[in-house]
Design an enzyme around this catalytic site. Structure first.
Site, mmCIF file in Angstrom:
data_model
loop_
_atom_site.group_PDB
_atom_site.id
_atom_site.type_symbol
_atom_site.label_atom_id
_atom_site.label_comp_id
_atom_site.label_asym_id
_atom_site.label_seq_id
_atom_site.Cartn_x
_atom_site.Cartn_y
_atom_site.Cartn_z
ATOM 1 N N GLY A 29 34.647 92.132 21.788
ATOM 2 C CA GLY A 29 34.771 91.160 20.712
ATOM 3 C C GLY A 29 36.215 90.915 20.344
ATOM 4 O O GLY A 29 37.033 90.534 21.167
ATOM 5 N N ASP A 30 36.534 91.171 19.076
ATOM 6 C CA ASP A 30 37.909 90.985 18.589
ATOM 7 C C ASP A 30 38.575 92.326 18.326
ATOM 8 O O ASP A 30 39.476 92.430 17.508
ATOM 9 C CB ASP A 30 37.925 90.109 17.336
ATOM 10 N N GLU A 31 38.137 93.356 19.056
ATOM 11 C CA GLU A 31 38.707 94.693 18.885
ATOM 12 C C GLU A 31 39.495 95.072 20.137
ATOM 13 O O GLU A 31 39.025 94.902 21.262
ATOM 14 C CB GLU A 31 37.605 95.717 18.617
#
Length: 157
Positions: free
Chosen positions: A81-83
Site C-alpha cells: 500500500g502506502d507503507e
C-alpha cells in the site's frame, strides 16, 4: 524476471519479501542498525480527491525521494500500500537520524501540486533483535506512536 521478482512493480523499490531478506541477512551477521517504517499520511484522501493515477504518481515520487536519500545506507522497499521500509545497515547518531528525517520531510512536501504530502515515520535503532517479527513489530509500534502524535512527524526509539 529476477529483477521483477525482487521489486515492486509500481515504485521499483524492493518488495516486502526482499526487504525481509535484507533484514534477515543483517541480523544473522549480528550487526546493529536502524529500521524505519514510513506511512503516507491520509493517502486515501489523495486517491479520493485527485484520483488513483495521482495516487500512483505520489507513491512513485515518494519512493524516488526515499531511494535517493536512504539507499546509500541500506535497503529501501515498499512493504505494501502506502507503507515503506528502510533498513540502515550501520549505526547512526540520533542527530544524524533526525537530520535525515527532516530532510526527507522537506523533499516530499511538494510532490503533489494540489495537496501537501506528509508521512508518519517510526525509527527503531536496534542491536541484535531475536527475530524479524520482533524487529518489524517494534518498528511498527513506533510508527503508530508517530501517527498518534498527530502524523507528519517521526519518532526515534
Amino acid at each position: 524476471m529476477e529483477y521483477n521478482a525482487r521489486h515492486d512493480s509500481l515504485t521499483r523499490l524492493l518488495n516486502r519479501r526482499w526487504v525481509e531478506a535484507q533484514i534477515s541477512a543483517a541480523m544473522q551477521e549480528g550487526r546493529p542498525g536502524v529500521m524505519i517504517m514510513l506511512d503516507i499520511d491520509w493517502f486515501k484522501q489523495i486517491n479520493d480527491k485527485l484520483g488513483h493515477i495521482a495516487g500512483d504518481e505520489t507513491l512513485k515520487k515518494f519512493a524516488m525521494f526515499l531511494k535517493e536519500q536512504f539507499e546509500p545506507y541500506g535497503a529501501v522497499g515498499r512493504v505494501g500500500g502506502d507503507e515503506f521500509a528502510v533498513m540502515i545497515e550501520e549505526e547512526m547518531s540520533q542527530e544524524a537520524l533526525e537530520e535525515e528525517m527532516k530532510q526527507f520531510f522537506q523533499n516530499i512536501s511538494g510532490i503533489q501540486k494540489e495537496v501537501t504530502v506528509s508521512c508518519s515515520i517510526g525509527v527503531y535503532r536496534f542491536k541484535y533483535p531475536k527475530t524479524i517479527k520482533e524487529l518489524l513489530t517494534k518498528t511498527d509500534e513506533i510508527l503508530y506512536e508517530a501517527k498518534a502524535n498527530g502524523r507528519g512527524c517521526f519518532v526515534i526509539r
